[in-house]
Design an enzyme around this catalytic site. Structure first.
Site, PDB file in Angstrom:
ATOM      1  NE  ARG A  51      42.802  -3.153  93.374  1.00 45.49           N
ATOM      2  CZ  ARG A  51      43.837  -2.677  93.849  1.00 45.49           C
ATOM      3  NH1 ARG A  51      45.194  -1.670  93.768  1.00 45.49           N
ATOM      4  NH2 ARG A  51      44.539  -3.495  95.294  1.00 45.49           N
TER       5      ARG A  51
ATOM      6  CB  THR B 102      45.773  -6.658  84.158  1.00 45.12           C
ATOM      7  OG1 THR B 102      43.331  -6.203  85.411  1.00 45.12           O
ATOM      8  CG2 THR B 102      45.189  -7.523  83.446  1.00 45.12           C
TER       9      THR B 102
ATOM     10  CG  ASP C 192      40.822  -4.987 100.627  1.00 43.70           C
ATOM     11  OD1 ASP C 192      40.853  -4.987  99.098  1.00 43.70           O
ATOM     12  OD2 ASP C 192      40.036  -3.951 100.630  1.00 43.70           O
TER      13      ASP C 192
ATOM     14  CG  ASP D 129      39.290  -7.627 102.693  1.00 42.73           C
ATOM     15  OD1 ASP D 129      38.164  -7.338 101.639  1.00 42.73           O
ATOM     16  OD2 ASP D 129      40.353  -8.145 102.353  1.00 42.73           O
TER      17      ASP D 129
HETATM   18  N1  URA Z   1      42.469  -0.541  97.678  1.00 43.14           N
HETATM   19  C1  URA Z   1      42.807  -0.880  98.968  1.00 43.14           C
HETATM   20  O1  URA Z   1      41.655  -0.910  99.703  1.00 43.14           O
HETATM   21  N2  URA Z   1      43.527  -0.466  99.761  1.00 43.14           N
HETATM   22  C2  URA Z   1      44.798  -0.173  98.719  1.00 43.14           C
HETATM   23  O2  URA Z   1      46.151  -0.101  99.858  1.00 43.14           O
HETATM   24  C3  URA Z   1      44.600   0.255  97.680  1.00 43.14           C
HETATM   25  C4  URA Z   1      43.491  -0.225  96.644  1.00 43.14           C
END
Ligand code: URA
Length: 207
Positions: free
Chosen positions: A103, A107, A199, A202
């Site tokens: 991602r 953008t 995330d 993560d």
């Molecule tokens: N991707 C993620 O890992 N967490 C989010 O909150 C949004 C996209």
């Protein structure tokens, strides 16, 4: 909402709360996510079609059932890996493909960096595994790619969804059932789900 199943099993809700907890370390996060994925796939496979077959027990011949179609699991890298093992525990004979999507931070658009899918996608029941359905960008790109490659029966397994992501997928791929453990409130300005769990990649891998 039509086409969206929120799986409210008590064990899923309990584990999801621990996944949300910022104190949960990667090792525990991986275990919990695997367990939730296994519980979720039980529900998400409920509508798979079976066909009759004959089976010989040690005592006599009787009627049995086999899955009508092969199953293909497609985790979206990298967070989808966190749900893969749990799902494979329930469907060990499934084939596994991969879609690598990143991602763009500015953008929020998704772009592919890896793809491995088997030949003959039309014959599979495909489960796209994407734990976080935020803007829907990655899920849409993955669904577009699967459909373009010939997939006809696709289900989306997702852990936490934002209303925006659900709307986006329903609009472009209304035939794709979505299974999720929670529909959260909204996205923040960086495209993270609120309250969410941060995330997912993560949290899983600590990097
Ligand atoms: N991707 C993620 O890992 N967490 C989010 O909150 C949004 C996209």
């Amino acid at each position: 909402m039509r086409g969206v199943t929120v799986i409210r099993h008590p064990l899923i809700r309990h584990n999801l709360t621990r996944l949300r907890d910022r104190r949960t370390a990667p090792q525990e996060f991986r275990r919990l996510l695997g367990e939730v994925a296994a519980l979720m796939v039980y529900e998400a496979t409920r509508s798979l079609r079976v066909r009759r077959c004959r089976v010989h027990t040690p005592l006599e011949e009787t009627e049995g059932f086999v899955l009508e179609r092969e199953v293909l699991l497609v985790p979206v890298l990298r967070a989808g890996l966190g749900m893969l093992e749990g799902i494979l525990q329930l469907i060990p004979h499934a084939r596994v493909g991969f879609l690598g999507l990143r991602r763009e931070e500015t953008t929020l658009r998704a772009s592919f960096y890896h793809e491995s899918l088997p030949e003959g996608l039309p014959r599979f029941e495909v489960f796209l595994i994407a734990p976080m359905l935020a803007t829907g960008g990655s899920a849409l790109a993955a669904l577009d790619r699967l459909c373009e490659a010939g997939a006809r029966r696709v289900r989306l397994i997702n852990l936490v969804a934002a209303p925006e992501g659900i709307r986006a997928v329903r609009r472009r791929h209304p035939q794709v059932p979505i299974f999720t453990a929670a529909v959260d409130r909204q996205l923040n300005e960086r495209g993270y789900i609120l309250p969410g769990l941060g995330d997912a990649g993560d949290r899983l891998f600590g990097t």
